[in-house]
Design an enzyme around this catalytic site. Structure first.
Site, mmCIF file in Angstrom:
data_model
loop_
_atom_site.group_PDB
_atom_site.id
_atom_site.type_symbol
_atom_site.label_atom_id
_atom_site.label_comp_id
_atom_site.label_asym_id
_atom_site.label_seq_id
_atom_site.Cartn_x
_atom_site.Cartn_y
_atom_site.Cartn_z
ATOM 1 N N ARG A 119 33.093 -16.745 -0.608
ATOM 2 C CA ARG A 119 34.712 -16.617 0.067
ATOM 3 C C ARG A 119 36.093 -16.295 -0.628
ATOM 4 O O ARG A 119 36.289 -16.988 -2.001
ATOM 5 C CB ARG A 119 35.444 -18.032 0.815
ATOM 6 N N TYR A 132 30.741 -10.787 3.375
ATOM 7 C CA TYR A 132 30.553 -12.106 2.937
ATOM 8 C C TYR A 132 29.911 -12.868 3.963
ATOM 9 O O TYR A 132 31.605 -12.859 4.623
ATOM 10 C CB TYR A 132 30.947 -12.681 1.271
ATOM 11 N N LYS A 180 33.493 -20.391 9.614
ATOM 12 C CA LYS A 180 34.975 -20.382 9.482
ATOM 13 C C LYS A 180 35.943 -19.858 10.820
ATOM 14 O O LYS A 180 36.774 -21.351 10.250
ATOM 15 C CB LYS A 180 34.699 -19.915 7.544
ATOM 16 N N HIS A 217 34.543 -30.138 9.263
ATOM 17 C CA HIS A 217 33.515 -29.244 8.342
ATOM 18 C C HIS A 217 32.600 -30.343 8.295
ATOM 19 O O HIS A 217 31.920 -31.183 6.569
ATOM 20 C CB HIS A 217 34.191 -28.700 7.314
ATOM 21 N N SER A 219 32.748 -27.557 0.944
ATOM 22 C CA SER A 219 30.913 -26.316 -0.237
ATOM 23 C C SER A 219 30.677 -26.335 -0.935
ATOM 24 O O SER A 219 30.389 -26.838 -1.960
ATOM 25 C CB SER A 219 31.891 -24.758 0.215
ATOM 26 N N CYS A 261 28.673 -28.695 -1.373
ATOM 27 C CA CYS A 261 28.009 -30.145 -2.293
ATOM 28 C C CYS A 261 26.554 -30.889 -1.536
ATOM 29 O O CYS A 261 26.496 -32.302 -1.691
ATOM 30 C CB CYS A 261 28.669 -30.764 -1.984
ATOM 31 N N ASP A 290 26.599 -27.563 8.967
ATOM 32 C CA ASP A 290 28.083 -27.501 8.665
ATOM 33 C C ASP A 290 29.249 -28.172 9.236
ATOM 34 O O ASP A 290 30.154 -27.765 8.425
ATOM 35 C CB ASP A 290 27.899 -25.857 7.749
ATOM 36 N N ARG A 329 22.155 -16.650 -0.842
ATOM 37 C CA ARG A 329 22.214 -17.358 0.232
ATOM 38 C C ARG A 329 21.324 -17.230 1.109
ATOM 39 O O ARG A 329 20.359 -16.478 1.296
ATOM 40 C CB ARG A 329 23.171 -17.090 1.330
HETATM 41 C C1 OXD Z 1 31.064 -23.157 2.842
HETATM 42 C C2 OXD Z 1 29.917 -22.419 3.590
HETATM 43 O O1 OXD Z 1 31.443 -22.348 1.982
HETATM 44 O O2 OXD Z 1 29.533 -23.743 4.526
HETATM 45 O O3 OXD Z 1 31.576 -24.020 3.331
HETATM 46 O O4 OXD Z 1 29.976 -20.996 3.544
HETATM 47 MN MN MN Z 2 30.375 -25.110 4.745
#
Ligand code: OXD
Ligand code: MN
Length: 586
Positions: free
Chosen positions: A67, A195, A204, A224, A246, A248, A273, A364
Site C-alpha cells: 500500500r 497491489y 481497504k 480493521h 497490518s 501484526c 481483517d 501474499r
Molecule cells: C493490510 C492488509 O495492509 O490487510 O492491512 O492487507
Molecule cells: Mn489489514
C-alpha cells in the site's frame, strides 16, 4: 431506461476508452476463462497441478508491492473533515488532477465491470459496490475476496445504492499513482497500482475508508479487526474482535490451532481483517465479516505458525510475489527452515541467498475463507455474531505487557486511541519504526480521527453490553532481542484469560495502565516459561510509561479541539495513577 449503474459504466468507459467491456457474472466458467487468458499473457504462472491444484503465481511490477499511503487521499469538501492524519485534497481539485491519468488509460485493454457485495449475501448489513478495472488479476482476486457477479446485481436491482470504484493500472509508474476516496459521493478512484490494498477496492477503500464514514453517519462501526469465536469445554462460543496494525498477526490469531485444544478450547474464524459492527436490539454489538477471502502475508506462515491456512492454501489460491521452486511450488522465507535448491525469486530471477529474499516481505496469498478448516459455522450468519471483547495490539519490543484489561469502555477507547506499533512491510516506507496507529485504523479511517474517537465513545453510550476492552503485545523482547512470549497457538492462553475475566473468574492486579493478570490467573501448564520471563512479560514500568505518556500527549495535540475531552481525562488518570505508584512505591 438505463440503470444508474449502466449510466456510470458508460461514463467511465467514455473516459477510459477500453477496447471491450466485460460484465463479470462471478461464475466458475468466467473465472476459468480469465485465468486461461492470464496464463497466456504471462500475468499468471501455474503451480504444480498435483500438489497445488488451481494455484497460480502473480509477479507484480517490483515498484508496486505494498500500500502506498503517501498517495492515498481522503477528499472531503472541508479539510477539517479529513483531519490531521489523512492526506487531503478537495474533491474537484483531486478529480481534475487525476482525471488525465484515466483519460484513454484502457485503450486496447478490456474493462471488467465487477459488481460485488461486502458482507454475507443475505445480511441486512451488507452493501453493494461495483469495481470497474482493466486488470484481470484484480477481477479474479475480487471473486475470491468478495461475493461477485449475479448475486450483487440481483441485490442492487435498479437502485443507485452502490459504491462505485474506478480502477486502472495506468502505466504503473509510482509517480502516476493515486488512490482517492470521496466519501461525500461514496466514490473511489484508484490508478497506477495493481497491489491488493490499492486495487481490490472492496477491501481497504470501501470496507474501511468509505464504510467508516457511512458508519458514523448511520450509527455503526467499520473496523480493521479480525473476528474469532473461542469455544470453551462446555461448547459455548464467545466472540472477540481484534485490531492489530497490518502484518501484526491478525490472520494467524483468527485462524489459530489452539494450544489448549486438549482442554477443550477451540478457536473458530469469522474474519481476519475487517469487521462491520452494528448494535443489536439486546444491547450487544454484532459483527459481520464483509469479506469472503483472506489476503494474507505469506512470509513466516508455516505448519507451526498457521496450520489452518497452510491447509487452505493448497488449492484455488493466487500467490503474489512469492518464490517459485524447481518442483513448481510456492516458497517464502519461514515456510521451511532450509530454502529449496534451484528457486526463482519473486522478481523472476534465479535465487541465491546473496540477492535478497526469495519472496517479497509483503508477498501474499489470496484464498477463499471457506477453504479454512477453522471457518466458523456462523461466519456468514446474516445477523452477525455478538462481540464480548475488543482486543487492541501492536508490535512493541518494550513497554507493553503481554495483556491488560481496560478499566472501562472510555478507558478502552483511550487504550485503542493510543495504540502504537513498529511499522511493517505492508506499506511502503521504513520498517520497524514506532508509529501511533489508533485502533489500527490510521491508514484506513475515512474521516477526522478526532471525530472517530468521539464516535467510539458515542457507540459505548448506546450499548448496554459494550465489549470488554483488552490490550495485547505478543512481541515483547528480552535484552538480547529474543521474543519473551512463544505466540501463535499459545496466544489462546491469553484469550482464555479474557474469557475468564468476562465470566468473572480470573484475577487481575490494578496497575496505572489497566488490569494485568496475576501470574496464577493465566493457564500456563505445559508451557516452559520461567518465573523471570513471566514477570518480565507482565511488568509495567512506571518510568517507561511516564515517557510514553509524553508521546501520547504529543500525538493528541495534533487533533486540537477535535479530540474528545474524555481522552484528555483518561490521559490525566493514567498520569495520576503513575504518580500514585511512584509515591506508594507499589
Ligand atoms: C493490510 C492488509 O495492509 O490487510 O492491512 O492487507
Ligand atoms: Mn489489514
Amino acid at each position: 431506461m438505463s440503470t444508474p449503474l449502466e449510466n456510470w459504466v458508460e461514463e467511465v468507459a467514455g473516459l477510459t476508452r477500453p477496447e471491450r467491456i466485460v460484465w463479470c457474472d462471478g461464475s466458475s466458467s468466467e473465472r476459468e476463462r480469465l485465468i486461461e487468458s492470464m496464463l497466456k499473457d504471462g500475468t499468471l504462472i501455474q503451480f504444480d497441478e498435483k500438489t497445488y491444484p488451481n494455484c497460480y503465481l502473480h509477479r507484480s511490477d517490483p515498484r508496486d508491492v505494498a500500500r502506498t499511503e503517501k498517495v492515498t487521499f481522503i477528499c472531503t469538501r472541508r479539510k477539517e473533515d479529513a483531519g490531521p492524519t489523512n492526506n487531503w485534497m478537495a474533491p474537484e481539485e483531486a478529480k481534475n488532477r487525476v482525471r488525465p491519468l484515466f483519460q484513454g488509460a484502457m485503450k486496447g485493454r478490456t474493462m471488467y465491470v465487477v459488481p460485488y457485495i461486502m458482507g454475507p449475501s443475505e445480511s441486512p448489513f451488507s452493501k453493494v459496490g461495483v469495481e470497474v478495472t482493466d486488470s484481470a488479476y484484480v477481477a479474479v482476486s475480487m471473486g475470491i475476496m468478495t461475493r461477485t457477479g449475479r448475486v450483487a446485481l440481483d441485490r442492487l436491482g435498479r437502485s443507485d445504492d452502490f459504491v462505485p470504484g474506478l480502477h486502472s493500472l495506468g502505466d504503473l509508474d509510482p509517480e502516476h499513482r493515486f488512490i482517492l476516496h470521496i466519501p461525500e459521493e461514496k466514490l473511489i478512484w484508484s490508478v497506477g497500482s495493481g497491489y491488493g490494498g490499492n486495487a481490490l477496492l472492496g477491501k481497504k477503500c470501501f470496507a474501511l475508508r468509505i464504510a467508516s464514514w457511512m458508519a458514523r453517519e448511520q450509527g455503526w462501526m467499520a473496523e480493521h479487526m479480525l473476528i474469532l469465536g473461542l469455544e470453551d469445554p462446555g461448547g459455548r462460543v464467545t466472540y472477540m474482535a481484534a485490531a492489530f496494525p497490518s502484518a501484526c498477526g491478525k490472520t494467524n490469531l483468527a485462524m489459530m490451532v489452539s494450544a489448549l485444544e486438549d482442554e477443550g478450547y477451540h478457536v473458530w474464524t469469522v474474519g481476519d481483517d475487517i469487521a462491520w459492527l452494528h448494535p443489536g436490539p439486546d444491547g450487544y454489538l454484532y459483527a459481520v465479516n464483509p469479506e469472503a477471502g483472506f489476503f494474507g502475508v505469506a512470509p513466516g506462515t508455516n505448519e507451526q505458525t498457521n496450520p489452518n491456512v497452510m491447509e487452505a492454501l493448497h488449492r484455488n489460491t493466487i500467490f503474489t510475489n512469492v518464490g517459485f521452486t524447481a518442483q513448481k511450488q510456492p516458497w517464502w522465507e519461514g515456510l521451511t527452515e532450509q530454502p529449496p535448491q534451484g528457486m526463482i525469486d519473486w522478481k523472476g530471477n534465479p535465487w541465491s541467498p546473496s540477492n535478497g529474499p526469495a519472496a517479497h516481505p509483503n508477498s501474499r496469498y489470496t484464498v477463499s475463507a471457506r477453504q479454512s478448516p477453522s471457518i466458523s459455522p456462523r461466519w456468514e450468519d446474516p445477523a452477525g455474531v455478538p462481540i464480548s471483547a475488543f482486543i487492541f495490539g501492536g508490535r512493541r519490543a518494550k513497554l507493553e505487557p503481554l495483556v491488560y484489561e481496560a478499566y472501562s469502555w472510555q478507558h478502552g477507547v483511550y487504550s485503542g486511541a493510543t495504540l502504537a506499533s513498529e511499522t511493517t512491510a505492508a506499506a511502503t516506507g521504513a520498517v520497524g519504526v514506532l508509529r501511533r496507529d489508533p485502533m489500527a485504523m490510521l491508514p484506513f479511517c475515512g474521516y477526522n480521527m478526532g471525530h472517530y474517537f468521539g464516535h467510539w465513545l458515542e457507540m459505548g453510550r448506546r450499548l448496554t453490553h459494550p465489549p470488554r476492552v483488552f490490550h495485547v503485545n505478543w512481541f515483547r523482547r528480552d535484552a538480547d532481542g529474543r521474543f519473551l512470549w512463544p505466540g501463535y497457538g499459545q496466544n489462546v492462553r491469553v484469550l482464555k484469560w479474557m474469557l475468564d475475566r468476562i465470566d468473572g473468574t480470573a484475577e487481575a492486579r490494578e496497575t496505572p495502565i489497566g488490569l494485568v493478570p496475576t501470574p496464577q490467573s493465566l493457564t500456563l501448564d505445559g508451557l516452559k516459561l520461567s518465573n523471570e520471563t513471566l514477570e518480565a512479560l507482565l511488568r509495567v514500568d512506571s518510568g517507561d510509561w511516564s515517557t510514553e505518556i509524553e508521546g501520547v500527549k504529543d500525538f493528541f495535540s495534533k487533533f486540537g479541539n477535535d479530540l474528545p475531552k474524555e481522552l484528555h481525562h483518561e490521559a490525566e488518570q493514567v498520569i495520576r495513577r503513575l504518580e500514585h505508584t511512584a509515591v506508594s512505591g507499589s
